[in-house]
Design a protein around this motif. Structure first.
Motif, mmCIF file in Angstrom:
data_model
loop_
_atom_site.group_PDB
_atom_site.id
_atom_site.type_symbol
_atom_site.label_atom_id
_atom_site.label_comp_id
_atom_site.label_asym_id
_atom_site.label_seq_id
_atom_site.Cartn_x
_atom_site.Cartn_y
_atom_site.Cartn_z
ATOM 1 N N THR A 2 39.989 -70.960 -18.029
ATOM 2 C CA THR A 2 40.694 -70.349 -17.071
ATOM 3 C C THR A 2 39.750 -69.776 -15.732
ATOM 4 N N SER A 3 38.541 -69.229 -16.329
ATOM 5 C CA SER A 3 37.863 -68.734 -15.361
ATOM 6 C C SER A 3 37.035 -69.968 -14.511
ATOM 7 N N LEU A 4 36.741 -71.161 -15.285
ATOM 8 C CA LEU A 4 35.953 -72.252 -14.573
ATOM 9 C C LEU A 4 37.097 -72.748 -13.490
ATOM 10 N N ALA A 5 38.132 -72.820 -14.142
ATOM 11 C CA ALA A 5 39.471 -73.662 -13.340
ATOM 12 C C ALA A 5 39.674 -72.746 -12.129
ATOM 13 N N GLN A 6 39.682 -71.403 -12.162
ATOM 14 C CA GLN A 6 39.846 -70.606 -11.038
ATOM 15 C C GLN A 6 38.903 -70.777 -10.007
ATOM 16 N N ASP A 7 37.903 -70.765 -10.454
ATOM 17 C CA ASP A 7 36.586 -71.252 -9.787
ATOM 18 C C ASP A 7 36.563 -72.441 -8.891
ATOM 19 N N GLU A 8 37.009 -73.486 -9.536
ATOM 20 C CA GLU A 8 37.124 -74.955 -9.016
ATOM 21 C C GLU A 8 38.146 -74.860 -7.992
ATOM 22 N N GLN B 225 47.444 -75.703 -16.702
ATOM 23 C CA GLN B 225 47.359 -75.860 -18.199
ATOM 24 C C GLN B 225 46.761 -74.816 -19.083
ATOM 25 N N ALA B 226 45.757 -74.437 -18.424
ATOM 26 C CA ALA B 226 45.311 -72.955 -19.012
ATOM 27 C C ALA B 226 46.275 -71.983 -19.247
ATOM 28 N N LEU B 227 46.965 -71.679 -17.992
ATOM 29 C CA LEU B 227 48.039 -70.517 -18.346
ATOM 30 C C LEU B 227 49.062 -71.078 -19.299
ATOM 31 N N ARG C 232 54.251 -63.860 -22.617
ATOM 32 C CA ARG C 232 54.428 -65.336 -22.618
ATOM 33 C C ARG C 232 55.144 -65.689 -21.265
ATOM 34 N N ARG C 233 56.275 -64.949 -21.000
ATOM 35 C CA ARG C 233 57.201 -65.345 -20.012
ATOM 36 C C ARG C 233 56.545 -65.329 -18.632
ATOM 37 N N GLN C 234 55.627 -64.218 -18.281
ATOM 38 C CA GLN C 234 55.063 -64.121 -17.224
ATOM 39 C C GLN C 234 54.055 -65.131 -16.982
ATOM 40 N N LEU C 235 53.324 -65.531 -18.141
ATOM 41 C CA LEU C 235 52.307 -66.800 -17.924
ATOM 42 C C LEU C 235 53.160 -67.879 -17.440
ATOM 43 N N LEU D 120 54.770 -72.572 -13.950
ATOM 44 C CA LEU D 120 55.694 -73.164 -13.476
ATOM 45 C C LEU D 120 55.777 -73.228 -11.953
ATOM 46 N N THR D 121 55.464 -72.188 -11.582
ATOM 47 C CA THR D 121 55.601 -72.024 -10.125
ATOM 48 C C THR D 121 54.256 -72.735 -9.401
#
Length: 416
Positions: A198-204, A228-230, A243-246, A251-252
């Motif tokens: 998640t951290s690496l993907a957010q940075d990217e 996909q990490a979410l 789970r529903r929040q993630l 989905l958004t």
């Protein structure tokens, strides 16, 4: 053939430039049909035979020219042959391999890339950028099969550091290397690995959005990894509210990605199909099984058409999600059929992988056991199964297996 050294050097440069131009053109076939990829691979091998110094390309894992195939395109008779050690020959051979592996099983590809890397290591220094990229491709072939052995992680970290030193933190190649490392963490699923992904993907996502904009194809890759990490975090969460929040957040994100890919590549493209499958995963987590099934049935239809009916590993992911959707809707017969297809295809392409185990577990939950091993289901009019050929592949025809949208770099990011 000229004996003047200056003219000879100029002729070799022209011959190498032709090979390089052909390589760029052949990269277009990365997402084409199996028949087109097969012809493109044969064309690449003919160019190598006509334009490069003599070499046994089967030692590099590449196919032989088909019987009767001429030693190069008509009218292409270079004044000089390009040495095998020239970077233009390596790049053309790498493209030929990308086209060739489309007709192989997923678990066969790491060995083929390793053979190609060994072949060129005999004539090129390990420090040459093209050799680094080739070894990087071999590492990613192992990562694509969910190989999480320490040498894979060590190699991917070294590659990332190499690109940082050579090109800078914000360079495109550094960005791709960072994404591939994130995908390796996603496969390993250690205690802190999802947080690392998640951290690496957010940075990217931040870096690519700032440089290319939110809907550039390169940015969409990073956004898809983040989505996909979410989804993985949501699937593994034991807290219903979390789970529903993630899932809603995923989905958004993935719906916007899918809409952008529809515009860029077309609604039936492999890129859009992957995003549609991710939408369905989020819908399943939110209890919208009927909507998820509709989305997945469209995805399966598009993937089957694109791959000419051949069952590639990407289709197994769709079958697995369809099994879950039909299970949630109470249609256990259809759920079992899709689960059995997922197990069969995963077992064929990546036996022993986490995906194969999850599919087998779902199949057992549905009251069915898979006992035959990696044998394809025979259907009326289906091609005979021949050992060494992919499932449902016409005899001698390759299977299309997309290897990522960044065709120019081609580090093999799958399912993005």
């Amino acid at each position: 053939m000229t004996t003047d050294p200056v003219l000879a050097a100029d002729a070799q440069a022209c011959a190498a430039a032709r090979l390089r131009g052909a390589t760029q053109a052949l990269n277009v076939f990365d997402r084409r049909s199996p028949d087109e990829q097969e012809r493109a691979c044969a064309f690449a091998m003919a160019l190598l035979a006509a334009g490069a110094e003599a070499a046994d390309w089967t030692l590099a894992g590449l196919p032989q020219l088909p019987p009767g195939q001429p030693g190069g395109p008509r009218r292409y008779q270079p004044e000089v042959l390009v040495p095998v050690s020239h970077h233009s020959v390596l790049l053309l051979a790498r493209t030929a391999m990308n086209l060739h592996i489309a007709g192989t099983r997923g678990n066969q590809r790491p060995a083929l890339w390793a053979r190609l890397a060994r072949f060129f290591s005999e004539s090129l220094p390990a420090s040459q950028p093209e050799m680094v990229r080739l070894r990087e491709r071999a590492l990613n072939a192992r990562r694509e099969t969910a190989d999480t052995a320490p040498p894979v992680f060590d190699g991917l970290r070294w590659v990332l550091d190499y690109h940082r030193r050579q090109h800078g933190e914000g360079a495109y190649l550094t960005s791709i290397a960072r994404t591939n490392l994130a995908l390796a963490y996603r496969h390993r699923r250690g205690e802190t690995d999802l947080a690392m992904v998640t951290s690496l993907a957010q940075d990217e996502v931040r870096a690519r959005t700032a440089r290319y904009g939110p809907h550039h194809s390169v940015t969409l890759m990073a956004r898809s990894v983040f989505a996909q990490a979410l989804l993985l975090q949501a699937e593994e969460s034991s807290d219903e509210q979390e789970r529903r929040q993630l899932a809603r957040r995923a989905l958004t994100e993935v719906t916007d990605i899918r809409a952008a890919r529809d515009r860029l590549f077309g609604a039936t493209s492999p890129n859009a199909a992957v995003s549609r499958r991710h939408e369905a995963r989020a819908l399943l987590l939110l209890g919208e099984a009927a909507l998820a099934r509709t989305s997945l049935e469209l995805t399966l239809a598009f993937e089957t058409a694109h791959n000419s009916g051949c069952e590639t590993q990407t289709i197994a992911y769709t079958h697995y999600q369809l099994a879950k959707a039909n299970r949630d809707l109470g249609d256990r017969d259809r759920a079992r059929a899709h689960a059995l297809a997922a197990v069969r295809i995963f077992t064929l392409h990546s036996p022993g992988s986490r995906d194969a185990r999850l599919s087998a577990s779902l199949l057992a939950e549905l009251g069915c056991q898979h006992e035959r091993g990696p044998q394809p289901a025979r259907q009326a009019g289906a091609a005979e199964f021949v050992p060494g050929l992919p499932v449902n592949s016409p005899r001698g025809k390759p299977v299309s297996a997309p290897s990522g949208p960044a065709a120019a770099f081609r580090c093999g990011i799958l399912d993005l």
